[in-house]
Design a protein around this motif. Structure first.
Motif, PDB file in Angstrom:
ATOM      1  N   ILE A  13      32.816 -51.811  -3.522  1.00 26.36           N
ATOM      2  CA  ILE A  13      31.637 -52.333  -2.809  1.00 26.36           C
ATOM      3  C   ILE A  13      30.543 -52.727  -3.816  1.00 26.36           C
ATOM      4  O   ILE A  13      29.931 -53.790  -3.702  1.00 26.36           O
ATOM      5  CB  ILE A  13      31.110 -51.302  -1.781  1.00 26.36           C
ATOM      6  CG1 ILE A  13      32.146 -51.125  -0.657  1.00 26.36           C
ATOM      7  CG2 ILE A  13      29.770 -51.759  -1.191  1.00 26.36           C
ATOM      8  CD1 ILE A  13      31.829 -50.034   0.340  1.00 26.36           C
ATOM      9  N   CYS A  14      30.328 -51.884  -4.832  1.00 30.23           N
ATOM     10  CA  CYS A  14      29.303 -52.202  -5.833  1.00 30.23           C
ATOM     11  C   CYS A  14      29.703 -53.425  -6.666  1.00 30.23           C
ATOM     12  O   CYS A  14      28.843 -54.219  -7.059  1.00 30.23           O
ATOM     13  CB  CYS A  14      29.060 -51.005  -6.747  1.00 30.23           C
ATOM     14  SG  CYS A  14      28.238 -49.655  -5.892  1.00 30.23           S
TER      15      CYS A  14
ATOM     16  N   GLY B 127      28.902 -56.353  -4.701  1.00 26.23           N
ATOM     17  CA  GLY B 127      27.452 -56.529  -4.808  1.00 26.23           C
ATOM     18  C   GLY B 127      27.072 -57.232  -6.108  1.00 26.23           C
ATOM     19  O   GLY B 127      26.230 -58.124  -6.123  1.00 26.23           O
TER      20      GLY B 127
ATOM     21  N   ASN C 253      21.224 -60.254  -2.038  1.00 28.95           N
ATOM     22  CA  ASN C 253      22.418 -59.429  -2.188  1.00 28.95           C
ATOM     23  C   ASN C 253      22.453 -58.353  -1.104  1.00 28.95           C
ATOM     24  O   ASN C 253      23.467 -58.164  -0.420  1.00 28.95           O
ATOM     25  CB  ASN C 253      22.403 -58.799  -3.593  1.00 28.95           C
ATOM     26  CG  ASN C 253      23.588 -57.893  -3.840  1.00 28.95           C
ATOM     27  OD1 ASN C 253      24.639 -58.066  -3.252  1.00 28.95           O
ATOM     28  ND2 ASN C 253      23.394 -56.903  -4.696  1.00 28.95           N
ATOM     29  N   ILE C 254      21.305 -57.669  -0.917  1.00 26.94           N
ATOM     30  CA  ILE C 254      21.206 -56.612   0.105  1.00 26.94           C
ATOM     31  C   ILE C 254      21.459 -57.209   1.492  1.00 26.94           C
ATOM     32  O   ILE C 254      22.239 -56.665   2.290  1.00 26.94           O
ATOM     33  CB  ILE C 254      19.802 -55.944   0.056  1.00 26.94           C
ATOM     34  CG1 ILE C 254      19.555 -55.262  -1.298  1.00 26.94           C
ATOM     35  CG2 ILE C 254      19.626 -54.958   1.209  1.00 26.94           C
ATOM     36  CD1 ILE C 254      20.350 -54.044  -1.574  1.00 26.94           C
ATOM     37  N   VAL C 255      20.805 -58.359   1.774  1.00 27.04           N
ATOM     38  CA  VAL C 255      20.955 -58.994   3.090  1.00 27.04           C
ATOM     39  C   VAL C 255      22.426 -59.321   3.356  1.00 27.04           C
ATOM     40  O   VAL C 255      22.955 -59.055   4.441  1.00 27.04           O
ATOM     41  CB  VAL C 255      20.090 -60.279   3.180  1.00 27.04           C
ATOM     42  CG1 VAL C 255      20.423 -61.065   4.450  1.00 27.04           C
ATOM     43  CG2 VAL C 255      18.619 -59.932   3.162  1.00 27.04           C
TER      44      VAL C 255
ATOM     45  N   LEU D  97      25.195 -57.988   1.940  1.00 24.96           N
ATOM     46  CA  LEU D  97      26.011 -56.782   2.099  1.00 24.96           C
ATOM     47  C   LEU D  97      25.794 -56.155   3.473  1.00 24.96           C
ATOM     48  O   LEU D  97      26.736 -55.734   4.148  1.00 24.96           O
ATOM     49  CB  LEU D  97      25.673 -55.766   1.005  1.00 24.96           C
ATOM     50  CG  LEU D  97      26.170 -56.079  -0.402  1.00 24.96           C
ATOM     51  CD1 LEU D  97      25.638 -55.057  -1.389  1.00 24.96           C
ATOM     52  CD2 LEU D  97      27.689 -56.102  -0.453  1.00 24.96           C
ATOM     53  N   VAL D  98      24.514 -56.101   3.897  1.00 23.51           N
ATOM     54  CA  VAL D  98      24.184 -55.508   5.192  1.00 23.51           C
ATOM     55  C   VAL D  98      24.807 -56.336   6.322  1.00 23.51           C
ATOM     56  O   VAL D  98      25.395 -55.786   7.264  1.00 23.51           O
ATOM     57  CB  VAL D  98      22.641 -55.406   5.342  1.00 23.51           C
ATOM     58  CG1 VAL D  98      22.240 -55.167   6.787  1.00 23.51           C
ATOM     59  CG2 VAL D  98      22.107 -54.293   4.453  1.00 23.51           C
ATOM     60  N   GLY D  99      24.726 -57.671   6.204  1.00 18.77           N
ATOM     61  CA  GLY D  99      25.310 -58.548   7.214  1.00 18.77           C
ATOM     62  C   GLY D  99      26.822 -58.380   7.304  1.00 18.77           C
ATOM     63  O   GLY D  99      27.377 -58.255   8.393  1.00 18.77           O
TER      64      GLY D  99
ATOM     65  N   ALA E 105      27.634 -55.092   8.981  1.00 11.78           N
ATOM     66  CA  ALA E 105      27.467 -55.141  10.441  1.00 11.78           C
ATOM     67  C   ALA E 105      28.657 -55.860  11.080  1.00 11.78           C
ATOM     68  O   ALA E 105      29.180 -55.422  12.105  1.00 11.78           O
ATOM     69  CB  ALA E 105      26.161 -55.846  10.801  1.00 11.78           C
ATOM     70  N   LEU E 106      29.108 -56.935  10.440  1.00 13.34           N
ATOM     71  CA  LEU E 106      30.258 -57.695  10.957  1.00 13.34           C
ATOM     72  C   LEU E 106      31.517 -56.823  10.980  1.00 13.34           C
ATOM     73  O   LEU E 106      32.213 -56.719  11.994  1.00 13.34           O
ATOM     74  CB  LEU E 106      30.487 -58.939  10.086  1.00 13.34           C
ATOM     75  CG  LEU E 106      31.737 -59.765  10.382  1.00 13.34           C
ATOM     76  CD1 LEU E 106      31.632 -60.429  11.751  1.00 13.34           C
ATOM     77  CD2 LEU E 106      31.969 -60.819   9.309  1.00 13.34           C
TER      78      LEU E 106
ATOM     79  N   PRO F 255      26.910 -46.542  -0.447  1.00 12.51           N
ATOM     80  CA  PRO F 255      26.320 -47.876  -0.621  1.00 12.51           C
ATOM     81  C   PRO F 255      25.467 -48.278   0.583  1.00 12.51           C
ATOM     82  O   PRO F 255      25.607 -47.704   1.668  1.00 12.51           O
ATOM     83  CB  PRO F 255      27.542 -48.794  -0.749  1.00 12.51           C
ATOM     84  CG  PRO F 255      28.655 -47.902  -1.159  1.00 12.51           C
ATOM     85  CD  PRO F 255      28.382 -46.596  -0.493  1.00 12.51           C
ATOM     86  N   ILE F 256      24.630 -49.288   0.385  1.00 12.12           N
ATOM     87  CA  ILE F 256      23.729 -49.765   1.443  1.00 12.12           C
ATOM     88  C   ILE F 256      24.520 -50.209   2.679  1.00 12.12           C
ATOM     89  O   ILE F 256      24.010 -50.162   3.801  1.00 12.12           O
ATOM     90  CB  ILE F 256      22.841 -50.918   0.898  1.00 12.12           C
ATOM     91  CG1 ILE F 256      21.679 -51.244   1.837  1.00 12.12           C
ATOM     92  CG2 ILE F 256      23.655 -52.173   0.622  1.00 12.12           C
ATOM     93  CD1 ILE F 256      20.417 -50.541   1.514  1.00 12.12           C
TER      94      ILE F 256
ATOM     95  N   GLY G  78      26.803 -48.543   4.031  1.00 13.34           N
ATOM     96  CA  GLY G  78      26.924 -47.360   4.877  1.00 13.34           C
ATOM     97  C   GLY G  78      25.718 -47.210   5.782  1.00 13.34           C
ATOM     98  O   GLY G  78      25.828 -46.811   6.942  1.00 13.34           O
TER      99      GLY G  78
ATOM    100  N   ALA H 284      23.867 -49.780   6.802  1.00 10.67           N
ATOM    101  CA  ALA H 284      24.006 -50.841   7.806  1.00 10.67           C
ATOM    102  C   ALA H 284      25.013 -50.430   8.878  1.00 10.67           C
ATOM    103  O   ALA H 284      24.802 -50.681  10.069  1.00 10.67           O
ATOM    104  CB  ALA H 284      24.440 -52.143   7.137  1.00 10.67           C
TER     105      ALA H 284
END
Lengths: 175, 118
Positions: A60-61, A64, A85-87, A89-91, A94-95, A116-117, A119, A121
Motif C-alpha cells: 500500500i505504501c 502511495g 496522493n491521500i485523496v 488512496l482514500v478514494g 472507499a471503492l 495506512p490511511i 484503513g 477510509a
C-alpha cells in the motif's frame, strides 16, 4: 539441547479427548482438558501475521509512493502532490470497501490494511454502507463516524495540547 | 530506490503494529487513535519531519503520518496567526484526508449495498 526440550513439550502437550476422559482424578482431568482446549483453539501464528502485515502494508505504501511520484511528475509541488496522493488512496479504499475486497484483504493483511490511511477510509466507508438501511441521519450520518469520530477527536485534542505547549515555548523563546 | 524505502518503512511500521496488536488484543479503533496520537507527539518533538522527508510515502501513508500532519498544521497556524492557530491548524491540515474519507465513504454507501446477507 533446546530442541530436545521443545520435542518433549510437543509430545506432552497434545492430549486427545480420549486422554481427557481416561483421567480419573478430577484435577488432572481439568488440567488435561484445559490443555486440550488450548491445543485445538486456532492460534494465530504471530510470525506469519507479521510477515503478512509487512507485505500488505508495504504494498500500500509503495502504491502511495508511485502516486506521489506521478503527481509530482504532473507538476504539483511536494505538498499538493502529497494531498492528491491521500485523496486517491482514500478514494480507492472507499471503492474497494464497497466492492467487499478491502475486508478480504484485511483478513489476510491485519495491521497491514489497518495502519495506512486506506484503513481509516475503510473504517469510514464500511459502517456507512453497512448502516445505510437505518437511514440517512441515524444510519449513515452517525455510523460513518464510528471510528473516524474518535480518531478525529483525539487527533485534534492531542495536537491542540501540543500546540499550546509549542506556543508557550515559542513565546518564552525556547524553540 | 524511493519505492524500496516506501515498501520497507511502510511495511515495517505495519509489522510493528501487528506485533503490538497480537500482544495487546486492542481493537482496531483504539490502534488508530494511538497511531494518530503517536504521530502528533513524534511531530512535536521534531522526529517525524526528517523521518518523513527521508522515508517518503512509507512515513506519510501510515496513520502516524496523519497525526504528524495534524501537529504540523497547528504549528504552521501558530507561526502565521499566533495563539488562535491552536484552534485552526488541526482541522486545516486534516481537511483533505477527512473530507475525502467522508465524501467517498458517503458515495460508496449510495452505490454499494451491505454484503452481510450473502
Amino acid at each position: 539441547m533446546q530442541e530436545n526440550s521443545k520435542n518433549e513439550q510437543n509430545t506432552n502437550s497434545k492430549p486427545t479427548m480420549k486422554d481427557v476422559l481416561n483421567q480419573t482424578d478430577p484435577n488432572t482431568r481439568q488440567q488435561v482438558y484445559n490443555q486440550y482446549v488450548k491445543d485445538i483453539t486456532p492460534t494465530h501464528n504471530w510470525f506469519a501475521n507479521v510477515c503478512k502485515a509487512f507485505l500488505i502494508g508495504g504494498i500500500i505504501c509503495t502504491i502511495g509512493q508511485g502516486l506521489l511520484n506521478l503527481y509530482k511528475a504532473m507538476g504539483f509541488n511536494e505538498e499538493v502532490a502529497a494531498l492528491y496522493n491521500i485523496v486517491t488512496l482514500v478514494g480507492l479504499s472507499a471503492l474497494f470497501t464497497g466492492l467487499g475486497w478491502y475486508g478480504k484483504w484485511a483478513k489476510f493483511g491485519g495491521a497491514g490494511t489497518l495502519v495506512p490511511i486506506t484503513g481509516f477510509a475503510n473504517s469510514v466507508a464500511a459502517p456507512a454502507i453497512e448502516f445505510k438501511k437505518e437511514g440517512q441521519v441515524f444510519g449513515i450520518g452517525c455510523k460513518i463516524f464510528n471510528i473516524a469520530g474518535p480518531v478525529i477527536l483525539y487527533g485534534i485534542l492531542i495536537s491542540w495540547v501540543l500546540g499550546v505547549i509549542y506556543y508557550i515555548l515559542l513565546r518564552l523563546g525556547i524553540v | 530506490m524511493d519505492y524500496v524505502k516506501a515498501f520497507v518503512i511502510g511495511g515495517a511500521i505495519c509489522a510493528v503494529v501487528q506485533i503490538f496488536m497480537d500482544k495487546t488484543k486492542l481493537m482496531p479503533g483504539r490502534i488508530m487513535v494511538l497511531l494518530v496520537g503517536l504521530g502528533a507527539i513524534l511531530g512535536a518533538i521534531g522526529v517525524y519531519e526528517p523521518f518523513s522527508k527521508w522515508a517518503g510515502a512509507g512515513a506519510t501513508v501510515p496513520l502516524v503520518g496523519f497525526g504528524f500532519t495534524l501537529f504540523n498544521g497547528v504549528k504552521k497556524a501558530i507561526v502565521s496567526d499566533g495563539f488562535i492557530g491552536v484552534f485552526m491548524g488541526g482541522f486545516t491540515s486534516a481537511a483533505v484526508g477527512v473530507s475525502a474519507a467522508l465524501i467517498f465513504g458517503y458515495i460508496a454507501s449510495l452505490i454499494f449495498n451491505s454484503k452481510m446477507k450473502e
